[in-house]
Design a protein around this motif. Structure first.
Motif: not given
Ligand code: FES
Length: 112
Positions: A91-112
């Motif tokens: 019933t509760e969400p799991t953590g969701s993190h922001e993703v950025k695509i830079d060219g072919d690189d997948v980058l993630v910024r962790l939520a707190s």
């Protein structure tokens, strides 16, 4: 399981090359001691915690169906775009993190 380089809080960190991700197949990574699942799908690349909020199942071991990760333990579904639990028994969400695509690189910024 893959390990991303350590990052300072609130920074994007390189995780994987997009070409290394298979469309609609979840992949599990460790970023700063936190396990996350990344899914590349037709709508983009998304990242959520590798933890089911029902009872700790590992979402990365489940199937990806129609924008959702299906927990392999009791079948709860989580929308990878938001982390929201969309079916019982979770019933509760799991953590969701922001993703950025830079060219072919997948980058993630962790939520707190
Ligand atoms: S641990 Fe995921 S549905 Fe129960």
């Amino acid at each position: 399981m893959n390990n991303a380089s350590r990052a300072s809080k609130n920074e994007f960190v390189f995780v994987v090359k997009s070409e290394q991700l298979t469309l609609n197949v979840p992949a599990t990574f460790e970023i700063d001691d936190r396990f996350v699942v990344i899914v590349k799908c037709e709508d983009g690349v998304f990242c959520v915690d590798d933890v089911c909020t029902h009872d700790g199942g590992t979402l990365g071991d489940g199937e990806y169906i129609d924008h959702c990760l299906v927990c392999p333990r009791h079948g709860a579904k989580f929308d990878v775009r938001t982390g929201d639990a969309v079916t019982m028994p979770a019933t509760e969400p799991t953590g969701s993190h922001e993703v950025k695509i830079d060219g072919d690189d997948v980058l993630v910024r962790l939520a707190s």
